[in-house]
Motif scaffolding. Structure first.
Motif, PDB file in Angstrom:
ATOM      1  N   THR A  44       0.827  -1.230   0.306  1.00 55.45           N
ATOM      2  CA  THR A  44      -0.152   0.070   0.019  1.00 55.45           C
ATOM      3  C   THR A  44       0.745   1.249  -0.098  1.00 55.45           C
ATOM      4  O   THR A  44       0.658   2.100  -0.848  1.00 55.45           O
ATOM      5  N   TYR A  45       1.912   1.523   0.966  1.00 51.31           N
ATOM      6  CA  TYR A  45       2.600   2.695   0.940  1.00 51.31           C
ATOM      7  C   TYR A  45       3.681   2.734  -0.143  1.00 51.31           C
ATOM      8  O   TYR A  45       3.891   3.803  -0.419  1.00 51.31           O
ATOM      9  N   ALA A  46       4.147   1.552  -0.713  1.00 47.88           N
ATOM     10  CA  ALA A  46       4.860   1.580  -1.762  1.00 47.88           C
ATOM     11  C   ALA A  46       4.105   2.086  -3.053  1.00 47.88           C
ATOM     12  O   ALA A  46       4.783   2.912  -3.953  1.00 47.88           O
ATOM     13  N   LEU A  47       3.000   1.520  -3.201  1.00 44.81           N
ATOM     14  CA  LEU A  47       1.993   2.236  -4.216  1.00 44.81           C
ATOM     15  C   LEU A  47       1.828   3.494  -4.108  1.00 44.81           C
ATOM     16  O   LEU A  47       1.823   4.656  -4.987  1.00 44.81           O
ATOM     17  N   ASP A  48       1.646   4.206  -2.931  1.00 44.47           N
ATOM     18  CA  ASP A  48       1.496   5.350  -2.553  1.00 44.47           C
ATOM     19  C   ASP A  48       2.563   6.509  -2.852  1.00 44.47           C
ATOM     20  O   ASP A  48       2.592   7.449  -3.389  1.00 44.47           O
ATOM     21  N   PHE A  89       2.278   1.614  10.805  1.00 44.83           N
ATOM     22  CA  PHE A  89       2.337   2.177   9.371  1.00 44.83           C
ATOM     23  C   PHE A  89       2.240   3.428   9.664  1.00 44.83           C
ATOM     24  O   PHE A  89       1.461   4.232  10.546  1.00 44.83           O
ATOM     25  N   GLU A  90       2.818   4.340   8.537  1.00 43.00           N
ATOM     26  CA  GLU A  90       2.620   5.618   8.415  1.00 43.00           C
ATOM     27  C   GLU A  90       1.431   6.046   7.913  1.00 43.00           C
ATOM     28  O   GLU A  90       0.666   5.455   7.145  1.00 43.00           O
ATOM     29  N   ARG A  91       0.488   6.932   8.817  1.00 45.82           N
ATOM     30  CA  ARG A  91      -0.815   7.175   8.224  1.00 45.82           C
ATOM     31  C   ARG A  91      -1.003   8.638   7.315  1.00 45.82           C
ATOM     32  O   ARG A  91      -0.527   9.474   7.837  1.00 45.82           O
ATOM     33  N   LYS A  92      -1.561   8.251   6.428  1.00 42.74           N
ATOM     34  CA  LYS A  92      -1.662   9.500   5.295  1.00 42.74           C
ATOM     35  C   LYS A  92      -3.012   9.650   4.796  1.00 42.74           C
ATOM     36  O   LYS A  92      -3.265  10.737   4.363  1.00 42.74           O
ATOM     37  N   ALA A  93      -3.866   8.440   4.691  1.00 44.08           N
ATOM     38  CA  ALA A  93      -5.000   8.882   4.135  1.00 44.08           C
ATOM     39  C   ALA A  93      -5.955   9.447   5.240  1.00 44.08           C
ATOM     40  O   ALA A  93      -6.951  10.233   4.948  1.00 44.08           O
ATOM     41  N   VAL A  94      -6.039   9.035   6.557  1.00 43.70           N
ATOM     42  CA  VAL A  94      -7.005   9.355   7.596  1.00 43.70           C
ATOM     43  C   VAL A  94      -6.167   9.628   8.725  1.00 43.70           C
ATOM     44  O   VAL A  94      -4.866   9.353   9.087  1.00 43.70           O
ATOM     45  N   ILE A  95      -6.572  10.666   9.557  1.00 43.95           N
ATOM     46  CA  ILE A  95      -6.084  10.827  10.871  1.00 43.95           C
ATOM     47  C   ILE A  95      -6.731  10.165  12.044  1.00 43.95           C
ATOM     48  O   ILE A  95      -7.691  10.398  12.099  1.00 43.95           O
ATOM     49  N   TRP A  96      -6.024   8.965  12.505  1.00 46.82           N
ATOM     50  CA  TRP A  96      -6.536   8.023  13.444  1.00 46.82           C
ATOM     51  C   TRP A  96      -5.330   7.362  14.364  1.00 46.82           C
ATOM     52  O   TRP A  96      -4.163   7.417  14.003  1.00 46.82           O
ATOM     53  N   TRP A  97      -5.828   6.971  15.220  1.00 46.69           N
ATOM     54  CA  TRP A  97      -4.583   6.433  15.891  1.00 46.69           C
ATOM     55  C   TRP A  97      -4.017   5.118  15.726  1.00 46.69           C
ATOM     56  O   TRP A  97      -4.660   4.401  14.720  1.00 46.69           O
ATOM     57  N   VAL A 115      -5.346   1.771   5.490  1.00 44.21           N
ATOM     58  CA  VAL A 115      -4.589   1.044   4.242  1.00 44.21           C
ATOM     59  C   VAL A 115      -5.520   0.619   3.220  1.00 44.21           C
ATOM     60  O   VAL A 115      -5.091   0.296   2.124  1.00 44.21           O
ATOM     61  N   TYR A 116      -6.906   0.555   3.261  1.00 50.95           N
ATOM     62  CA  TYR A 116      -7.604   0.011   2.322  1.00 50.95           C
ATOM     63  C   TYR A 116      -8.723   1.207   1.896  1.00 50.95           C
ATOM     64  O   TYR A 116      -8.426   1.660   0.766  1.00 50.95           O
ATOM     65  N   LEU A 117      -9.664   1.243   2.625  1.00 54.76           N
ATOM     66  CA  LEU A 117     -10.719   2.360   2.105  1.00 54.76           C
ATOM     67  C   LEU A 117     -10.156   3.560   1.729  1.00 54.76           C
ATOM     68  O   LEU A 117     -10.186   4.586   0.770  1.00 54.76           O
ATOM     69  N   GLY A 118      -9.402   4.374   2.873  1.00 52.71           N
ATOM     70  CA  GLY A 118      -8.909   5.618   2.940  1.00 52.71           C
ATOM     71  C   GLY A 118      -7.696   5.820   1.594  1.00 52.71           C
ATOM     72  O   GLY A 118      -7.810   6.476   0.811  1.00 52.71           O
ATOM     73  N   MET A 119      -6.919   4.714   1.445  1.00 48.19           N
ATOM     74  CA  MET A 119      -5.845   4.748   0.473  1.00 48.19           C
ATOM     75  C   MET A 119      -6.400   4.861  -1.096  1.00 48.19           C
ATOM     76  O   MET A 119      -6.015   5.652  -1.810  1.00 48.19           O
TER      77      MET A 119
END
Length: 294
Positions: A44-48, A89-97, A115-119
């Motif tokens: 996921t993060y490599a794709l991003d 993981f690094e959070r980039k799509a949503v701000i959550w704990w 990692v799924y919906l947000g990304m």
């Protein structure tokens, strides 16, 4: 290859995603062929990172998402040695704990919202045209990756399936089913868990073109080159216009409502069964779906 700018996007010893620029086209490739390109958080993060690189490069006009090997993507990683569901993981799509500090629904929702919906929502808004180049399996989480793109070019050996109802779960997290095909087809797709062939997917409007496997790359890149002749800002505005129209038809709010049902199903499984996936592993899911082509 000519005009290629190739570099590692993830670990140099095991690139789970590769990046290559061919003239005005960036080719981003899932690179876990030994696991049918199953998607874990590293992917996921490599794709991003790869998509961000393509957006920041003014020479890139179009992004092609591909999968290395026989299959595009067989879904979320639920059983390989690289499964990293318990890692931060690094959070980039949503701000959550951080999900690793939580339990139950709190833990699962925190991770999957990112990692799924947000990304996938984040990638849907990329201001450059994105083409999914699909061969072989495009299953469950693989659908989400393809559906985040603007359209799909499929090889004649491609097949599409979302068999997660076998887990008691009403479809994958990026619930685009009623919008990428008609609602009655979406019900059949989910109720049966059957594989839809590339031709059936094209007939339903989910796939744009079906081409011989040997011609998939050439045909996809030719379409990308034609799109590249258009002005970048015009393409970005056109993409935003169509995305906004889909959202006015209820796509975004529909996904939000189904995401809640998705996690109700996970919680139910965990309460009455052995785990949140109803005891289904990758092999069981694969075997239950084998040979059911339509």
């Amino acid at each position: 290859m000519s005009n290629a700018d190739t570099a590692a996007v993830d670990r140099p010893d095991e690139e789970v995603v590769t990046y290559e620029r061919r003239g005005t086209v960036a080719v981003v490739t899932l690179n876990r062929p030994e696991y049918r390109n199953a998607q874990n958080s590293k992917v996921t993060y490599a794709l991003d990172a790869a998509f961000t690189r393509a957006v920041d490069d003014d020479e890139v006009k179009v992004i092609v998402l591909a999968g290395n090997g026989r299959h595009f993507c067989a879904g979320h990683d639920i059983g390989t040695p690289g499964r990293d569901v318990d890692e931060s993981f690094e959070r980039k799509a949503v701000i959550w704990w951080d999900h690793t500090r939580k339990q139950g629904v709190d833990r699962r929702l925190a991770r999957e919202a990112e990692v799924y919906l947000g990304m996938c929502r984040r990638w849907r808004e990329i201001p450059k045209p994105m083409i999914a180049m699909v061969q072989g399996a495009c299953i469950a989480g693989g659908l989400m990756l393809a559906w985040s793109c603007d359209f799909i070019v499929a090889a004649d050996d491609a097949f599409f399936a979302d068999p997660v109802v076998r887990m008691g779960i009403p479809g994958v997290e990026f619930f685009a089913h009623p919008w990428v095909m008609n609602p009655r087809a979406a019900k059949e797709f989910l109720y049966t868990g059957d594989r839809f062939t590339a031709e059936r997917a094209r007939d339903l409007g989910m796939v744009n073109h079906v081409v011989p496997r040997a011609e998939l790359e050439a045909e996809t890149l030719a379409i990308a080159e034609r799109i590249s002749q258009m002005p970048s800002f015009g393409l970005a505005l056109t993409k935003k216009a169509i995305n906004q129209a889909e959202d006015l038809q209820g796509m975004r709010s529909g996904m939000d409502s189904v995401f809640g049902l998705h996690h109700a199903a996970h919680a139910h499984n965990a309460e009455v069964g052995v785990d949140s996936l109803a005891g289904m592993d990758a092999r069981a899911m694969r075997d239950s779906n084998a040979g059911n082509g339509r």
